[in-house]
Design a protein around this motif. Structure first.
Motif, mmCIF file in Angstrom:
data_model
loop_
_atom_site.group_PDB
_atom_site.id
_atom_site.type_symbol
_atom_site.label_atom_id
_atom_site.label_comp_id
_atom_site.label_asym_id
_atom_site.label_seq_id
_atom_site.Cartn_x
_atom_site.Cartn_y
_atom_site.Cartn_z
ATOM 1 N N GLY A 261 0.776 -1.233 0.000
ATOM 2 C CA GLY A 261 0.000 0.000 0.000
ATOM 3 C C GLY A 261 0.803 1.275 0.000
ATOM 4 N N GLN A 262 2.126 1.176 0.017
ATOM 5 C CA GLN A 262 2.948 2.366 0.150
ATOM 6 C C GLN A 262 3.314 3.001 -1.199
ATOM 7 N N SER A 263 3.634 4.262 -1.124
ATOM 8 C CA SER A 263 4.160 5.025 -2.251
ATOM 9 C C SER A 263 5.674 5.058 -2.118
ATOM 10 N N LEU A 264 6.376 4.527 -3.121
ATOM 11 C CA LEU A 264 7.823 4.360 -3.065
ATOM 12 C C LEU A 264 8.481 5.077 -4.229
ATOM 13 N N SER A 265 9.788 5.333 -4.096
ATOM 14 C CA SER A 265 10.557 5.936 -5.193
ATOM 15 C C SER A 265 11.819 5.119 -5.445
ATOM 16 N N SER A 266 12.349 5.264 -6.635
ATOM 17 C CA SER A 266 13.579 4.541 -6.984
ATOM 18 C C SER A 266 14.721 4.925 -6.053
ATOM 19 N N GLY A 267 14.852 6.226 -5.764
ATOM 20 C CA GLY A 267 15.919 6.675 -4.884
ATOM 21 C C GLY A 267 15.792 6.130 -3.473
ATOM 22 N N GLN A 268 14.576 6.076 -2.974
ATOM 23 C CA GLN A 268 14.315 5.517 -1.640
ATOM 24 C C GLN A 268 14.670 4.031 -1.604
ATOM 25 N N MET A 269 14.245 3.279 -2.612
ATOM 26 C CA MET A 269 14.490 1.840 -2.649
ATOM 27 C C MET A 269 15.976 1.528 -2.812
ATOM 28 N N ALA A 270 16.710 2.401 -3.522
ATOM 29 C CA ALA A 270 18.148 2.180 -3.705
ATOM 30 C C ALA A 270 18.870 2.142 -2.370
ATOM 31 N N LYS A 271 18.447 2.996 -1.468
ATOM 32 C CA LYS A 271 19.092 3.032 -0.153
ATOM 33 C C LYS A 271 18.702 1.815 0.686
ATOM 34 N N VAL A 272 17.475 1.379 0.555
ATOM 35 C CA VAL A 272 17.022 0.213 1.332
ATOM 36 C C VAL A 272 17.695 -1.067 0.843
ATOM 37 N N TYR A 273 17.744 -1.225 -0.484
ATOM 38 C CA TYR A 273 18.239 -2.488 -1.058
ATOM 39 C C TYR A 273 19.689 -2.398 -1.552
ATOM 40 N N ASN A 274 20.276 -1.217 -1.428
ATOM 41 C CA ASN A 274 21.694 -1.027 -1.762
ATOM 42 C C ASN A 274 22.016 -1.368 -3.220
ATOM 43 N N PHE A 275 21.211 -0.842 -4.140
ATOM 44 C CA PHE A 275 21.543 -0.969 -5.555
ATOM 45 C C PHE A 275 21.880 0.411 -6.109
ATOM 46 N N TYR A 276 22.449 0.431 -7.309
ATOM 47 C CA TYR A 276 22.958 1.664 -7.903
ATOM 48 C C TYR A 276 22.506 1.774 -9.356
ATOM 49 N N ASP A 277 22.542 2.976 -9.875
ATOM 50 C CA ASP A 277 22.263 3.195 -11.291
ATOM 51 C C ASP A 277 23.459 2.709 -12.108
ATOM 52 N N LEU A 278 23.339 2.732 -13.414
ATOM 53 C CA LEU A 278 24.375 2.179 -14.282
ATOM 54 C C LEU A 278 25.722 2.867 -14.120
ATOM 55 N N ASP A 279 25.714 4.123 -13.684
ATOM 56 C CA ASP A 279 26.973 4.841 -13.510
ATOM 57 C C ASP A 279 27.535 4.709 -12.099
ATOM 58 N N GLY A 280 26.925 3.857 -11.276
ATOM 59 C CA GLY A 280 27.417 3.636 -9.920
ATOM 60 C C GLY A 280 26.917 4.637 -8.902
ATOM 61 N N SER A 281 25.987 5.508 -9.306
ATOM 62 C CA SER A 281 25.453 6.503 -8.374
ATOM 63 C C SER A 281 24.094 6.062 -7.841
ATOM 64 N N GLN A 282 23.613 6.802 -6.830
ATOM 65 C CA GLN A 282 22.295 6.547 -6.253
ATOM 66 C C GLN A 282 21.488 7.853 -6.245
ATOM 67 N N PRO A 283 20.998 8.276 -7.414
ATOM 68 C CA PRO A 283 20.245 9.531 -7.449
ATOM 69 C C PRO A 283 18.974 9.472 -6.598
ATOM 70 N N ASP A 284 18.765 10.517 -5.832
ATOM 71 C CA ASP A 284 17.581 10.636 -4.974
ATOM 72 C C ASP A 284 16.805 11.852 -5.461
ATOM 73 N N CYS A 285 16.114 11.667 -6.565
ATOM 74 C CA CYS A 285 15.523 12.779 -7.293
ATOM 75 C C CYS A 285 14.485 13.556 -6.494
ATOM 76 N N TRP A 286 13.570 12.862 -5.823
ATOM 77 C CA TRP A 286 12.471 13.572 -5.184
ATOM 78 C C TRP A 286 12.927 14.389 -3.981
ATOM 79 N N ARG A 287 13.941 13.916 -3.290
ATOM 80 C CA ARG A 287 14.514 14.737 -2.217
ATOM 81 C C ARG A 287 15.227 15.948 -2.817
ATOM 82 N N TYR A 288 15.912 15.742 -3.934
ATOM 83 C CA TYR A 288 16.595 16.839 -4.623
ATOM 84 C C TYR A 288 15.590 17.899 -5.094
ATOM 85 N N ILE A 289 14.495 17.442 -5.716
ATOM 86 C CA ILE A 289 13.496 18.393 -6.212
ATOM 87 C C ILE A 289 12.947 19.232 -5.068
#
Length: 305
Positions: A261-289
């Motif tokens: 039932g939760q609303s999730l984001s890619s950036g949030q899940m990256a920190k929980v599950y410790n995965f990265y984007d293709l360039d090795g970064s973990q963008p957290d877009c919604w916090r940035y916006i």
């Protein structure tokens, strides 16, 4: 007759021709899934969207990633086509473990910063049909198969978190309504699925470096940073594979029900599950916006990716 792949996990990514859907399909393939990828554009026929990407290309990328991709042309506004798709999945595999509702394809219809009384009513209602009706139709036919096994996952792809969309106008009544409605659809499904041991979530990528977005800035994935000359805040953008990794991580989580039932984001899940984007970064877009872009600070992704 059910094939001998019945013990393998099966996913349906509805709307996998390009963008987030393609990235999700690839990452589910990398996780070992058989992935049915649907959309309207094939090598023989383009949709009204008139983009070159095809579902066959997506299926081949799933194969390349290590999964098994199956391309099926489906208009998810057509109940008969969706029903036939689900019957095929049941016939061929006997199960559905993950449903990703990613159908969209309405950017070209939106009139940004145009009030509802000036916006094309025909186009606006078409946006709502493409964004909302497609998801409901697909769930209507797919969920009876998904609930046959506990642990099933429904991912409703939207744009924006529940918190962000509740506080911000998304520049068009029709776009605003379409993306916020998906959040509620996910929540509603979570209530209906809970008794069957299944989970539904809403998931948003950040600023997606989709094929269409790269074309808009006249860049490609290799030189995407050149786009920041036109739009400095594009520095927080992410590839479609990033949200794909979020879906794959959720699908493989034995404690998946905690997210129901939760609303999730890619950036949030990256920190929980410790995965990265293709360039090795973990963008957290919604916090940035929220903390940088919306308050007028200069573009600077330091600490946000």
């Amino acid at each position: 007759m059910i094939k001998n792949t019945i013990n393998k996990r099966v996913a349906l990514v509805a709307g996998a021709t390009r963008g987030a859907g393609r990235g999700i399909a690839i990452e589910l393939g990398a996780a070992g899934f058989t992935v049915y990828v649907t959309g309207r554009t094939t090598r023989m026929q383009r949709s009204e969207y008139n983009r070159p990407e095809t579902i066959e290309e997506t299926a081949e990328l799933v194969d390349k990633a290590g999964g098994h991709g199956i391309a099926v042309q489906v208009d998810h506004l057509n109940p008969d086509q969706v029903q036939s798709l689900i019957e095929r999945i049941e016939r061929e595999h006997g199960r559905l473990d993950v449903l990703v509702n990613d159908v969209w394809g309405a950017e070209y219809l939106a009139e940004w910063n145009v009030p509802v009384w000036k916006h094309s009513l025909k186009d606006g209602l078409r946006i709502l049909r493409l964004a909302i009706d497609t998801h409901i139709i697909t769930s209507h036919y797919a969920l009876p198969l998904l609930i046959k096994n506990k642990g099933g996952l429904v991912v409703e792809i939207t744009d924006g978190t529940a918190e962000y969309n509740a506080e911000n106008y998304r520049l068009s009544l029709f776009y605003d309504l379409s993306k916020s409605s998906i959040l509620r659809i996910a929540w509603s499904q979570s209530k209906e699925l809970e008794a069957y041991g299944c989970t539904a979530v809403a998931l948003t990528p950040g600023w997606l470096r989709s094929e269409m977005m790269l074309d808009q800035f006249d860049v490609n994935e290799e030189n995407w940073r050149d786009a920041t000359k036109k739009e400095p805040h594009f520095i927080i953008s992410e590839t479609p594979r990033y949200v794909g990794r979020a879906v794959a991580a959720l699908a493989l989580d034995p404690d998946l029900a905690r997210w129901n039932g939760q609303s999730l984001s890619s950036g949030q899940m990256a920190k929980v599950y410790n995965f990265y984007d293709l360039d090795g970064s973990q963008p957290d877009c919604w916090r940035y916006i929220t903390e940088v872009q919306s308050v007028g600070k200069p573009a600077n992704a330091l600490g946000y990716r």
